[in-house]
Design an enzyme around this catalytic site. Sequence first.
Site, PDB file in Angstrom:
ATOM      1  N   LYS A  55      41.274 -28.919 -84.971  1.00 43.98           N
ATOM      2  CA  LYS A  55      41.524 -30.003 -85.897  1.00 43.98           C
ATOM      3  C   LYS A  55      40.893 -31.244 -85.270  1.00 43.98           C
ATOM      4  CE  LYS A  55      43.749 -33.505 -87.932  1.00 43.98           C
ATOM      5  NZ  LYS A  55      43.549 -34.907 -87.504  1.00 43.98           N
ATOM      6  N   GLY A  99      48.376 -35.810 -77.736  1.00 38.86           N
ATOM      7  CA  GLY A  99      48.504 -36.972 -78.603  1.00 38.86           C
ATOM      8  C   GLY A  99      49.845 -37.652 -78.435  1.00 38.86           C
ATOM      9  N   GLY A 116      53.671 -37.447 -83.362  1.00 41.09           N
ATOM     10  CA  GLY A 116      52.831 -36.426 -83.980  1.00 41.09           C
ATOM     11  C   GLY A 116      53.023 -35.065 -83.347  1.00 41.09           C
ATOM     12  N   GLY A 117      53.103 -35.036 -82.020  1.00 42.67           N
ATOM     13  CA  GLY A 117      53.268 -33.769 -81.325  1.00 42.67           C
ATOM     14  C   GLY A 117      54.598 -33.112 -81.616  1.00 42.67           C
ATOM     15  N   GLU A 146      50.947 -31.951 -75.202  1.00 45.12           N
ATOM     16  CA  GLU A 146      51.069 -33.091 -74.277  1.00 45.12           C
ATOM     17  C   GLU A 146      51.327 -34.314 -75.147  1.00 45.12           C
ATOM     18  OE1 GLU A 146      48.184 -35.987 -71.760  1.00 45.12           O
ATOM     19  OE2 GLU A 146      47.694 -33.841 -71.645  1.00 45.12           O
ATOM     20  N   CYS A 184      46.242 -40.939 -70.389  1.00 45.56           N
ATOM     21  CA  CYS A 184      47.595 -40.387 -70.485  1.00 45.56           C
ATOM     22  C   CYS A 184      48.343 -40.495 -69.165  1.00 45.56           C
ATOM     23  CB  CYS A 184      47.541 -38.934 -70.944  1.00 45.56           C
ATOM     24  SG  CYS A 184      46.421 -37.896 -69.972  1.00 45.56           S
TER      25      CYS A 184
END
Length: 511
Positions: free
Chosen positions: A166, A221, A225-226, A245, A282
């Site tokens: 995606k 992300g 969302g995750g 993650e 991150c």
Amino acid sequence: MAAAPVWSVDPRTGKQREQVAVEATAQEVDAAVRAAHDARGSLSDRTVRAAFLRTAADRLQTAKDQLVEAADAETALGPVRLTGELARTCYQLRAFADIVDEGAFLDVVINHPDDTATPPIPDLRRYKVPLGVVAVYSASNFPFAFSVAGGDTASALAAGCPVVVKAHPDHPGLSELVAHVLRTAAAEHGIPAGVVGLVHGFEAGIELIKHPLVAAAGFTGSVRGGRALFDAAAARPVPIPFHGELGSLNPVLVTEAAAAERAEAIGAGLAGSMTLGVGQFCVKPGLVLAPSGAAGDQLVKSLTDAVSNVEAGVLLDHRMRDNFVAGVAERVGLPDVESPVTPGAGGEHTVSAGFLTVAADKLAAEGAYDLLLEECFGPVTVVVRYEDEDQAKTVLSRLPGNLTATVHVSTEEAAGQGRGPELLAELTPLAGRVLVNGWPTGVAVAPAQHHGGPYPATTSTSTSVGGTAIERWLRPVVYQGAPEALLPPELKDDNPLGLPRRFNGTLEGRA
């Protein structure tokens, strides 16, 4: 759902550059997954898999100039950073090819029958097989290393799993280019193009995680969302592994002795780490525990001087910029939070770096200051001034899971004197990577690397960087009492593939 155009956007201006593709419909997602599923057999030969990965690295390197130019136009990360990231991505593909050749990841274990054991042991032969189609959700901040040809894709292909990626909306044009390079490399080895699928669009991402032929997913992300995708993966009629993650504060603890010994160097090092890549890593250190008193003051002064000299930078997109500006303003608005160098809007399209300070007692219990314990994506960190060890321990005890945790100790503490060993023990439950006298930005691609941590850093105990990332896409299977003629070559007694294995309790084929 109606197809919508996918535009390449310049983060320096916020303007659309060109239409790249259209958002995938449910039917197009289905077609991509089914094409990947049909390509599974083409990855069954380890020799072919390894050759494909090496060719993919070679083709990406050959297309370097075009790819870096496209990536910079969509991310504003700069040619130097992007050239290095592409080199890392190519190295990672080749490293997984070496892992495929070696074969240790198959974890072959053979036990011959033993009637004298209690209970008796039958003939058992165990190894690992690929799960199937892997859904890969690209990250915004690493358009090469955590995107179409990134670690999730490389490790999945190495395991023998086709992928459907995606694409991230921040670099759709680059995603199309990289997917084309991978498919071209696949064709050179007789592998169907469907082995690497690519879809665009938010709804396409939802359809992908729900597809019954998708066997696992990898995500890098946001927490929001995750977690939504993680919940969707668990809610399927047949739940699947979701290796996500999500977010990390990456705490740093500076001991009083370390600050007294080298406050200026620590402050300068912190400034470099927290502003690297405009704070869009991150593993950016987002919370730093520094002592009160003269040594801590010197550290803050050094940090102030260094951060003040950092030029304003462009974030990956204007949504991230708005979130950063709003997040900083909310934190600065808390009582008794000071801002020696105020971060925020640097210009119409840029942000300026800075940091905040607060007394440790403000974080001792739940309340409004919990906001400071949440990640703020961008060039900002929070320096928490503690009066004694108990205050520092209290703050650490309130932290969620992280990718990294760092401690800066003095020369004597590093030699095992004082609380050095105890500090490592206190930090270990917080993170997957614990650093001493270093900075967390920069994740080496190495066999011993672990890039993961307790939730919400990740949703599993696995790593997304390093050789063991391949384990996410495999499952063990045991054959019991199977005649030699029916066994796969990996499990035959004479070991025709020359694999490392444990044979009747003895480790074979490893140095």
